[in-house]
Design a protein around this motif. Structure first.
Motif, PDB file in Angstrom:
ATOM      1  N   THR A   1     -10.247  11.247   8.420  1.00  0.00           N
ATOM      2  CA  THR A   1     -10.636   9.897   8.001  1.00  0.00           C
ATOM      3  C   THR A   1     -11.972   9.885   7.270  1.00  0.00           C
ATOM      4  O   THR A   1     -12.452   8.823   6.883  1.00  0.00           O
TER       5      THR A   1
ATOM      6  N   MET B   1       0.840  -1.205   0.000  1.00  0.00           N
ATOM      7  CA  MET B   1       0.000   0.000   0.000  1.00  0.00           C
ATOM      8  C   MET B   1       0.872   1.251   0.000  1.00  0.00           C
ATOM      9  O   MET B   1       0.889   2.013  -0.954  1.00  0.00           O
TER      10      MET B   1
ATOM     11  N   PRO C   1      -1.724  -3.274   3.069  1.00  0.00           N
ATOM     12  CA  PRO C   1      -3.048  -2.699   3.334  1.00  0.00           C
ATOM     13  C   PRO C   1      -3.544  -3.128   4.716  1.00  0.00           C
ATOM     14  O   PRO C   1      -3.470  -4.299   5.060  1.00  0.00           O
TER      15      PRO C   1
ATOM     16  N   LEU D   1      -7.999   1.175   7.898  1.00  0.00           N
ATOM     17  CA  LEU D   1      -7.088   2.162   7.327  1.00  0.00           C
ATOM     18  C   LEU D   1      -5.642   1.725   7.502  1.00  0.00           C
ATOM     19  O   LEU D   1      -5.281   1.177   8.540  1.00  0.00           O
ATOM     20  N   THR D   2      -4.844   1.950   6.495  1.00  0.00           N
ATOM     21  CA  THR D   2      -3.407   1.734   6.604  1.00  0.00           C
ATOM     22  C   THR D   2      -2.835   2.954   7.319  1.00  0.00           C
ATOM     23  O   THR D   2      -2.960   4.082   6.823  1.00  0.00           O
TER      24      THR D   2
ATOM     25  N   TRP E   1      -5.034  10.877  -1.371  1.00  0.00           N
ATOM     26  CA  TRP E   1      -4.875   9.539  -0.794  1.00  0.00           C
ATOM     27  C   TRP E   1      -4.548   9.547   0.701  1.00  0.00           C
ATOM     28  O   TRP E   1      -4.623   8.535   1.355  1.00  0.00           O
TER      29      TRP E   1
ATOM     30  N   ILE F   1       2.344   4.987  -3.398  1.00  0.00           N
ATOM     31  CA  ILE F   1       1.085   4.545  -2.787  1.00  0.00           C
ATOM     32  C   ILE F   1       0.381   3.667  -3.803  1.00  0.00           C
ATOM     33  O   ILE F   1       0.136   4.087  -4.935  1.00  0.00           O
ATOM     34  N   GLY F   2       0.091   2.428  -3.403  1.00  0.00           N
ATOM     35  CA  GLY F   2      -0.546   1.490  -4.314  1.00  0.00           C
ATOM     36  C   GLY F   2       0.234   1.330  -5.601  1.00  0.00           C
ATOM     37  O   GLY F   2      -0.351   1.214  -6.679  1.00  0.00           O
TER      38      GLY F   2
ATOM     39  N   GLN G   1     -12.292   8.026   4.023  1.00  0.00           N
ATOM     40  CA  GLN G   1     -11.542   6.772   4.020  1.00  0.00           C
ATOM     41  C   GLN G   1     -10.290   6.848   3.145  1.00  0.00           C
ATOM     42  O   GLN G   1     -10.204   6.218   2.071  1.00  0.00           O
ATOM     43  N   PRO G   2      -9.292   7.628   3.595  1.00  0.00           N
ATOM     44  CA  PRO G   2      -8.076   7.765   2.797  1.00  0.00           C
ATOM     45  C   PRO G   2      -7.293   6.449   2.750  1.00  0.00           C
ATOM     46  O   PRO G   2      -7.492   5.586   3.606  1.00  0.00           O
ATOM     47  N   GLN G   3      -6.439   6.308   1.746  1.00  0.00           N
ATOM     48  CA  GLN G   3      -5.637   5.078   1.630  1.00  0.00           C
ATOM     49  C   GLN G   3      -4.618   4.988   2.756  1.00  0.00           C
ATOM     50  O   GLN G   3      -4.302   3.900   3.223  1.00  0.00           O
ATOM     51  N   ILE G   4      -4.089   6.163   3.142  1.00  0.00           N
ATOM     52  CA  ILE G   4      -3.074   6.202   4.195  1.00  0.00           C
ATOM     53  C   ILE G   4      -3.509   7.222   5.237  1.00  0.00           C
ATOM     54  O   ILE G   4      -3.936   8.327   4.892  1.00  0.00           O
TER      55      ILE G   4
END
Lengths: 307, 264
Positions: free
Chosen positions: B163, B1, B31, B200-201, B81, B65-66, B166-169
């Motif tokens: 949050t 991730m 992740p 969440l990561t 992200w 990221i990803g 729902q962010p990736q990081i």
């Protein structure tokens, strides 16, 4: 007396658009923008030259607004992208505009007497003039209120409030600053265009002191009408401009003062309005601290006495 | 991730104050990983956060990221992200704007900010529902200016905002350090719940050793710009604060020095 009051209100309503512009930079972006001294003249110059060359007054006024937007965008670019201090960016643009304005007008003064303007249709009707100008100022105010509550407008407000925070949510604060300064100068130029048409001439020195006048309007408005939210703050800027013109016309009646003293008086009003609240706040804070400390000290000595 | 490849950052290069902020950082988060970060003053923890979020750009190395390299992007472009909560409760919210307006700005993350109304009836319902989850009564004060809230309330709102989409990081930069113990505990609990529910990561810097061990599924320790210790979940479960301090002394040859450190 009554006639001069009506005149003051009319002029105040036209200056209100300028005050709304200054509100955007000074209060929302926290960036006192001196470009307005130049862009106010630009608005008048563009409108006057286009009208005397035969274009429609409405088109001329719209073009004046667009030129103001462009001037403001230049200042915004200098500040946001060129990393030039905000005050200096404004000064540089103001000086640049002086040359540009002379180029536009070709001479220091352009007369609009005996020509049709956007205001001439209503200017003859004593009873319609003030209501129409009021409606115009309110329409601009409400449009600004609406914009400041959109997603884009909120990003603009947050840029002045907490730039780091809004960047962390994905807004480009360089862009929002440029948009804000641009919009501000657009309104200032629009005001300049209307005032040139109202007074019957455009003058190269018309814009001198616009920033101080705008600050005075915003500050007087806030002092009288409050600024709890956006709706109130823009209303305050609008009415502050009118209040300022009324104060101005009253001051003209004082024997002691010459018309030329009024710029200094305006500056003094701004100084007082900026200094007094700070002093009052710090005195209040000290008094509160003293009171609370005494209360706490009293409470602890009572407890000590009982045990 | 999240993938950091040989990331290095130098402060004041070429001057007498030259300092290695990050050196050859390699860090890979899967992740759903929740990694706590500890280290002494100037270890590079905050720089690590800044390099990921885009406040600073690494001198060399890559941030992905990803799988997508994001280190050339400016901060505002990366925030699509990345959600972030700062240490200073004042930093994550706009004080002159209302609670609902602040949430609307968080809601607009990753979307185009156009001329639609920022707060409308359906958004307001959503904001109210999400605020209710915090359990501190903010849902009844949607129109209150955020500047009027206490530090703990502001930090809870900052966490919700960071949050919200729902962010990736999620980056947490000592986000409980400026609060009193009771409020810090509330924010810690909320953090745990939100991270777990949204999967969440997360990368969390903390001064609280006990918290660093208790939270998350992995712990890394930094010193002088390097990651000197990487503890996986299996070992973390039985780890004690004393062991952790012992490890630090053994590897770095000095005691963990931090005027703000909390042992738990």
């Amino acid at each position: 007396m009554l006639e001069s009051m009506v005149g003051a209100v009319e002029l105040g309503l036209l200056y209100a658009l300028m005050a709304l512009g200054v509100y955007i930079t000074f209060r929302i972006l926290d960036f006192p923008d001196l470009t307005v001294d130049g862009s106010f003249t630009t608005g008048g110059a563009v409108a006057a030259i286009m009208i005397t060359h035969g274009s429609s007054p409405l088109l001329a006024t719209i073009c004046a607004f667009l030129c103001g937007l462009a001037a403001g965008a230049c200042t915004g670019l200098l500040h946001a992208k060129g990393k030039i201090n905000g005050l200096l960016a404004g000064i540089l643009m103001m000086i640049t505009l002086y040359s540009i304005n002379l180029r536009i007008m070709g001479k220091p003064n352009v007369s609009l007497l005996n020509t049709d303007t956007v205001l001439s249709a209503i200017a003859d009707n004593e009873w319609a003039y003030v209501p129409v100008l009021l409606a115009l100022a309110l329409a601009v105010k409400l449009a600004l209120d609406w914009f400041l509550h959109t997603d884009a407008g909120m990003a603009l407000r947050a840029t002045g409030d907490n730039a780091r925070m809004i960047r962390s949510f994905g807004a480009n604060t360089d862009t929002t600053k440029i948009i804000g300064v641009s919009l501000s100068n657009g309104l200032v130029a629009l005001s300049g265009a209307l005032i040139a048409q109202d007074s019957g001439f455009a003058d190269i020195s018309a814009g001198v002191g616009t920033i101080v006048l705008g600050l005075a309007s915003v500050i007087i408005g806030e002092a009288i009408f409050g600024s709890r939210n956006v709706f109130r703050a823009t209303l305050a800027a609008l009415l502050g401009a009118v209040a300022y013109r009324i104060i101005y016309s009253l001051a003209l009646r004082v024997e002691l003062l010459d018309a030329s003293d009024l710029k200094m008086m305006t500056a003094l009003i701004v100084v007082a309005a900026l200094v007094v609240p700070t002093l009052r706040r710090s005195m209040k804070q000290k008094a509160l601290a003293r009171k609370r400390t005494q209360e706490l000290a009293g409470a602890s000595s009572n407890r000590g006495g009982r045990s | 991730m999240l993938d950091l490849v040989q990331v290095s950052k130098l402060f004041n290069p070429g001057t007498p104050d030259e300092k290695i902020a990050l050196m050859n950082i390699r860090l890979k988060l899967e992740p759903g990983d929740f990694v706590t970060v500890i280290g002494s003053n100037g270890a590079g923890k905050s720089t690590l956060m800044n390099v990921i979020s885009g406040v600073m750009k690494p001198d060399i190395g890559e941030v992905r990221i990803g799988g997508q390299a994001i280190h050339p992007l400016p901060e505002h472009a990366r925030s699509r992200w990345i959600g972030r909560v700062f240490q200073d409760p004042m930093a994550g919210t706009a004080p002159a704007m209302s609670i609902e307006e602040n949430l609307a700005m968080a809601y607009a993350r990753g979307k185009k900010r156009g001329l639609g109304r920022g707060v409308n009836a359906s958004r307001r319902e959503l904001f109210r529902a999400r605020l209710q989850r915090l359990g501190i009564g903010l849902e009844a004060r949607l129109k209150a200016k955020v500047g009027l809230l206490s530090g703990g309330e502001r930090q809870a709102l900052s966490l919700l905002m960071a949050t919200f989409t729902q962010p990736q990081i999620l980056l947490l930069d000592e986000h409980t350090a400026a609060l009193d113990p009771a409020r810090a505990e509330l924010i810690t609990t909320l953090t745990e719940e939100i991270v777990r529910e949204m999967k969440l990561t997360t990368l969390m810097v903390t001064h609280n050793m006990e918290q660093a061990i208790r939270l998350g599924n992995r712990l890394i320790m930094m010193d002088k710009g390097r990651i000197i210790l990487d503890i996986p979940e299996s070992r973390k479960r039985t780890l004690t604060v004393a062991q952790l301090l012992g490890e630090f002394e053994r590897i770095s040859g000095q005691r963990l020095s931090d005027d703000r450190i909390v042992l738990g």
